[in-house]
Design an enzyme around this catalytic site. Structure first.
Site, PDB file in Angstrom:
ATOM      1  N   ASP A   1     -34.808  88.283  36.180  1.00  0.00           N
ATOM      2  CA  ASP A   1     -33.851  87.352  35.592  1.00  0.00           C
ATOM      3  C   ASP A   1     -34.210  85.895  35.871  1.00  0.00           C
ATOM      4  O   ASP A   1     -35.096  85.603  36.677  1.00  0.00           O
ATOM      5  CB  ASP A   1     -32.423  87.656  36.082  1.00  0.00           C
ATOM      6  CG  ASP A   1     -32.363  87.953  37.585  1.00  0.00           C
ATOM      7  OD1 ASP A   1     -33.286  87.536  38.313  1.00  0.00           O
ATOM      8  OD2 ASP A   1     -31.404  88.603  38.019  1.00  0.00           O
TER       9      ASP A   1
ATOM     10  N   HIS B   1     -24.042  94.376  40.823  1.00  0.00           N
ATOM     11  CA  HIS B   1     -24.992  94.076  39.753  1.00  0.00           C
ATOM     12  C   HIS B   1     -26.424  94.391  40.176  1.00  0.00           C
ATOM     13  O   HIS B   1     -26.762  94.386  41.350  1.00  0.00           O
ATOM     14  CB  HIS B   1     -24.837  92.635  39.235  1.00  0.00           C
ATOM     15  CG  HIS B   1     -25.342  91.550  40.124  1.00  0.00           C
ATOM     16  ND1 HIS B   1     -24.954  90.234  39.983  1.00  0.00           N
ATOM     17  CD2 HIS B   1     -26.230  91.545  41.161  1.00  0.00           C
ATOM     18  CE1 HIS B   1     -25.579  89.496  40.872  1.00  0.00           C
ATOM     19  NE2 HIS B   1     -26.345  90.257  41.608  1.00  0.00           N
TER      20      HIS B   1
ATOM     21  N   GLU C   1     -24.043  92.189  35.058  1.00  0.00           N
ATOM     22  CA  GLU C   1     -22.763  92.067  35.738  1.00  0.00           C
ATOM     23  C   GLU C   1     -21.830  93.232  35.361  1.00  0.00           C
ATOM     24  O   GLU C   1     -22.022  93.867  34.307  1.00  0.00           O
ATOM     25  CB  GLU C   1     -22.104  90.747  35.344  1.00  0.00           C
ATOM     26  CG  GLU C   1     -22.941  89.507  35.674  1.00  0.00           C
ATOM     27  CD  GLU C   1     -23.004  89.182  37.162  1.00  0.00           C
ATOM     28  OE1 GLU C   1     -23.065  90.105  38.002  1.00  0.00           O
ATOM     29  OE2 GLU C   1     -23.003  87.988  37.502  1.00  0.00           O
TER      30      GLU C   1
HETATM   31  P1  PGA Z   1     -29.175  88.900  47.651  1.00  0.00           P
HETATM   32  O1  PGA Z   1     -28.847  89.135  46.108  1.00  0.00           O
HETATM   33  O2  PGA Z   1     -30.476  89.580  47.888  1.00  0.00           O
HETATM   34  O3  PGA Z   1     -29.286  87.410  47.751  1.00  0.00           O
HETATM   35  O4  PGA Z   1     -28.047  89.482  48.408  1.00  0.00           O
HETATM   36  C1  PGA Z   1     -28.980  90.410  45.580  1.00  0.00           C
HETATM   37  C2  PGA Z   1     -28.567  90.378  44.148  1.00  0.00           C
HETATM   38  O5  PGA Z   1     -27.695  89.562  43.783  1.00  0.00           O
HETATM   39  O6  PGA Z   1     -29.081  91.182  43.372  1.00  0.00           O
END
Ligand code: PGA
Length: 245
Positions: free
Chosen positions: A67, A138, A143
């Site tokens: 993304d 997610h 989402e």
């Molecule tokens: P994080 O994010 O590794 O910063 O916890 C994971 C995600 O949002 O997929």
């Protein structure tokens, strides 16, 4: 689904790096799906170490990131372009032409999404997809929703995601509201999936994703249907799995 409980973040990262490195040793021109966020940071660091000290050759790999924020130029320190080059690509021998990350400044977002999926297909599909999981369940920026979004698409970020990611920005207002994300079908088509989970705050959502119903309200729950998933969970995020399973 294989669930591996790692004793801490360092152990989780080392195990993840071994799986990614193993994939590359077996198939030097592997197509890798890559993630950003806090979780894979030490895995990238370990892969850089293996590249530098053990000679892991990354010159033939092709990477597709999950993304990118819409509206952030590549040079912006909060963009996922910047993250990937800063934390990984600048330190290894990957070829620039083999790096794919959605362009967050593109005019025609629909076309960018279409091209992204076509590029993945043309390259033969993703061999190994690395994933983190958001506090809201997610994967990528898919989402919670009433349906699974299949292909690469424009996303309106969830309030929970905006709050979670505000820690990287000076103010919450600066967090982009939209992004481009690989879709669920694209992720599910990866031959192998490696889900990394770190932090006590992920324990509840991980439990629901792995053992609850399969629902677009917890996008990671779709992984229950994938035939080759390895989940590496730091112990602090695994206590509900151990208690309830
Ligand atoms: P994080 O994010 O590794 O910063 O916890 C994971 C995600 O949002 O997929």
């Amino acid at each position: 689904m294989r669930i591996v409980i790692a004793k801490d973040y360092k152990d989780m990262s080392a195990r993840a790096a071994r799986i990614v490195a193993g994939q590359i040793y077996l198939k030097p021109n592997s197509i890798l799906g890559l993630a950003t966020g806090s979780t894979p940071l030490l895995m990238y660091k370990e892969l850089i170490r293996v590249h530098k000290e053990v000679g892991l050759d990354l010159s033939e790999i092709v990477t597709f990131n999950l993304d990118e924020y819409l509206g952030l130029p590549k040079e912006d320190q909060q963009s996922y372009h910047y993250y990937m080059f800063h934390h990984f690509f600048n330190h290894i021998n990957i070829k620039k032409k083999n790096i794919f990350i959605p362009d967050g400044m593109v005019q025609d977002v629909g076309q960018e999404c279409k091209n992204y999926d076509e590029n993945i297909k043309e390259m033969g599909g993703i061999d190994l997809q690395v994933l983190g999981i958001g506090n809201n369940g997610h994967i990528g920026f898919n989402e919670p929703d009433i349906k699974f979004e299949a292909t690469t698409h424009k996303v309106k970020l969830d309030d929970e995601t905006i709050h979670a990611n505000a820690r990287f920005f000076a103010t919450i207002e600066e967090v982009p509201r939209f992004a481009i994300s690989m879709g669920i079908k694209t992720i599910m088509h990866a031959k192998k999936v490696l889900l990394l989970v770190s932090g006590e705050n992920k324990a509840e959502v991980l439990y629901h994703a792995l053992y609850g119903g399969i629902t677009p309200e917890i996008p990671a729950s779709i992984l229950q249907l994938h035939q080759d998933v390895t989940v590496i969970v730091e112990e602090s995020a695994a206590h509900l799995l151990q208690q309830k399973s």
